[in-house]
Design an enzyme around this catalytic site. Structure first.
Site, PDB file in Angstrom:
ATOM      1  N   LYS A 266      59.553  -8.523  -8.821  1.00 54.51           N
ATOM      2  CA  LYS A 266      59.638  -8.760  -7.502  1.00 54.51           C
ATOM      3  C   LYS A 266      58.960  -9.778  -7.274  1.00 54.51           C
ATOM      4  O   LYS A 266      57.759 -10.390  -7.259  1.00 54.51           O
ATOM      5  CB  LYS A 266      58.723  -7.639  -6.949  1.00 54.51           C
ATOM      6  CG  LYS A 266      59.446  -5.920  -7.324  1.00 54.51           C
ATOM      7  CD  LYS A 266      60.719  -5.849  -6.495  1.00 54.51           C
ATOM      8  CE  LYS A 266      60.768  -3.980  -6.685  1.00 54.51           C
ATOM      9  NZ  LYS A 266      62.559  -4.049  -5.926  1.00 54.51           N
TER      10      LYS A 266
ATOM     11  N   ASP B 217      63.660  -9.432  -9.708  1.00 54.24           N
ATOM     12  CA  ASP B 217      64.410  -9.240  -8.335  1.00 54.24           C
ATOM     13  C   ASP B 217      63.650  -9.679  -6.821  1.00 54.24           C
ATOM     14  O   ASP B 217      63.089  -9.673  -6.306  1.00 54.24           O
ATOM     15  CB  ASP B 217      64.177  -7.012  -8.106  1.00 54.24           C
ATOM     16  CG  ASP B 217      64.925  -6.869  -7.263  1.00 54.24           C
ATOM     17  OD1 ASP B 217      65.670  -7.378  -6.375  1.00 54.24           O
ATOM     18  OD2 ASP B 217      64.898  -5.394  -7.109  1.00 54.24           O
TER      19      ASP B 217
ATOM     20  N   GLU C 212      68.535  -9.619  -9.476  1.00 58.31           N
ATOM     21  CA  GLU C 212      69.233  -9.024  -8.906  1.00 58.31           C
ATOM     22  C   GLU C 212      68.562  -9.497  -6.975  1.00 58.31           C
ATOM     23  O   GLU C 212      67.787  -9.637  -6.442  1.00 58.31           O
ATOM     24  CB  GLU C 212      67.724  -7.572  -8.931  1.00 58.31           C
ATOM     25  CG  GLU C 212      68.462  -6.497  -8.565  1.00 58.31           C
ATOM     26  CD  GLU C 212      67.626  -5.217  -8.659  1.00 58.31           C
ATOM     27  OE1 GLU C 212      67.714  -4.228  -8.269  1.00 58.31           O
ATOM     28  OE2 GLU C 212      66.917  -5.288 -10.003  1.00 58.31           O
TER      29      GLU C 212
ATOM     30  N   ASP D 115      72.549  -5.570  -6.137  1.00 64.80           N
ATOM     31  CA  ASP D 115      72.133  -4.248  -5.653  1.00 64.80           C
ATOM     32  C   ASP D 115      71.676  -3.083  -3.949  1.00 64.80           C
ATOM     33  O   ASP D 115      73.023  -3.012  -4.130  1.00 64.80           O
ATOM     34  CB  ASP D 115      70.217  -4.224  -6.422  1.00 64.80           C
ATOM     35  CG  ASP D 115      69.735  -2.141  -5.645  1.00 64.80           C
ATOM     36  OD1 ASP D 115      70.030  -1.930  -5.879  1.00 64.80           O
ATOM     37  OD2 ASP D 115      68.463  -2.416  -6.109  1.00 64.80           O
TER      38      ASP D 115
ATOM     39  N   LYS E 252      73.146   2.997  -8.142  1.00 60.16           N
ATOM     40  CA  LYS E 252      71.447   4.696  -7.605  1.00 60.16           C
ATOM     41  C   LYS E 252      72.049   4.959  -6.535  1.00 60.16           C
ATOM     42  O   LYS E 252      73.366   4.863  -5.428  1.00 60.16           O
ATOM     43  CB  LYS E 252      70.497   3.373  -6.529  1.00 60.16           C
ATOM     44  CG  LYS E 252      70.002   2.718  -7.962  1.00 60.16           C
ATOM     45  CD  LYS E 252      69.065   1.549  -6.330  1.00 60.16           C
ATOM     46  CE  LYS E 252      68.013   0.348  -6.713  1.00 60.16           C
ATOM     47  NZ  LYS E 252      67.594  -0.322  -5.428  1.00 60.16           N
TER      48      LYS E 252
HETATM   49 MG    MG Z   1      66.836  -3.998  -6.540  1.00 56.23          MG
END
Ligand code: MG
Length: 365
Positions: free
Chosen positions: A162, A190, A218, A243, A267
């Site tokens: 991240k 991400d 991402e 995303d 997701k």
């Molecule tokens: Mg993500």
């Protein structure tokens, strides 16, 4: 098999370490559990992880949506008529994707139990094992390096790092992690919407020049900035995965038609469940766009549903289902087996969830 009751429970599970992204910091999973009961004594399980900063959902909003709008329309309905049930859930209200996903997976669980077949087989799959990445939260450089080394020692080969909350630090974070982890460690990044399009291109190409070999990035830019994401996709050597930009099958189609991203992240909580996820996967097959399957901070019931989907669709080539391995405890009985990076499915009907340990969930009246 008729649905006779829709029951809701809360579940609290502490995390091993706090989960930090450019959007939030959390130290426990607080989810809503949905249990559908039937006239022949079966139970279908679903899970809703309310993620206010991504889907806008909270425990009371998910519970209210299910109790007031979805549950009354499901009571007395036959599980065998899945298409009708999906339509009822889908049309019960707009948005509320988390509530819909949780109820719909519980219905799929019942359909599998009704026909005595695991969900992945029902969806046409034959694979029963996946390899997931693990998330490294955004932190100071030393903490991120320590977390990455620990993950590698636990056997994880793919790290999802991240970044995005401080663009000036992101290159240092990634070079330090690359240096400290074993050769062959795959690094995906991400940014959780943390960069502007120009920042993203500069940072990503700089990382590539330094030989970091980032697998993909991402959501580099704001969710609604499809043009900005296309700008990055066209100019960055690092592939781009959408995303937060992709909630519905319509979003996915638009991204694919625009060429705004190289890949999309499915997701269940964004797209309102397995049926819509299948539609995104079908669109991706048409456009030749690979998919990742991801999760929110979720425990084992909803992640097991995502595992079944990923085992059924070969266009889903990237697996980011680390929710359960971030948890300190697992009160769910049955479901997918999470053995660090390896996830496997038992040959049990439906989702394979058998129950939840006594005292670990609390009924909402
Ligand atoms: Mg993500």
């Amino acid at each position: 098999m008729k649905i006779t009751a829709v029951k809701l429970y809360t579940m609290h599970i502490p995390l091993i370490t706090p989960f930090k992204t450019a959007l939030r910091t959390v130290d426990a999973i607080d989810d809503l559990i949905v249990v559908l009961e039937t006239d022949d004594g079966q139970r279908g399980f679903g899970e809703a992880p309310p993620t206010a900063v991504i889907t806008g959902d909270t425990i009371p909003s998910v519970a209210g949506g299910i109790t007031q709008f979805i549950a009354p329309k499901l009571i007395g309905r036959e599980v065998e008529k899945f298409d009708e049930l999906h339509d009822i859930i889908d049309k019960a209200m707009v948005h509320n994707t988390t509530a819909k996903a949780a109820v719909e997976m519980a219905v799929y669980d019942l359909v599998g139990k009704r026909w005595n077949v695991p969900l992945y087989k029902l969806l046409g799959g034959a694979k029963r094992e996946l390899e997931t990445d693990i998330t490294i939260s955004v932190n100071d450089v030393d903490t991120m390096v320590r977390d990455a080394v620990t993950a590698a020692e636990r056997g994880f080969r793919i790290l999802k790092v991240k970044v995005g909350n401080d663009a000036s630090l992101d290159a240092l974070r990634l070079t330090s992690i690359k240096k400290a982890t074993p050769a062959g460690t795959v690094i995906r990044v991400d940014a959780n919407q943390g960069w502007t399009p120009k920042q993203a291109v500069r940072i990503l190409n700089n990382m590539q020049d330094r030989g970091l070999d980032i697998e993909f990035v991402e959501q580099p830019v704001k969710a609604l900035d499809f043009d900005g994401m296309k700008y990055v996709t066209e100019r960055s050597y690092v592939p781009v995965l959408a995303d937060e930009s992709v909630f519905s099958p319509a979003d996915a189609l638009k991204i694919m038609q625009m060429g705004a991203a190289d890949m999309v992240n499915i997701k269940l909580m964004k797209c309102a469940g397995i049926t819509n996820a299948l539609k995104i996967a079908s669109a991706a097959e048409v456009y030749g766009v690979e998919c990742m399957i991801g999760c929110m901070l979720e425990a084992k019931i909803s992640v097991t549903a995502a595992v079944h989907l990923a085992c059924a669709k070969s266009i889903i080539t990237k697996i980011d289902l680390d929710g359960p391995v971030l948890c300190k405890e697992d009160p769910i009985i049955g479901g997918a087996v999470f053995n660090e990076k390896l996830i496997s499915l038992p040959n049990e009907p439906g989702l394979g969830i058998k129950g939840i340990e006594e005292g670990k969930i609390h009924y909402i009246d």
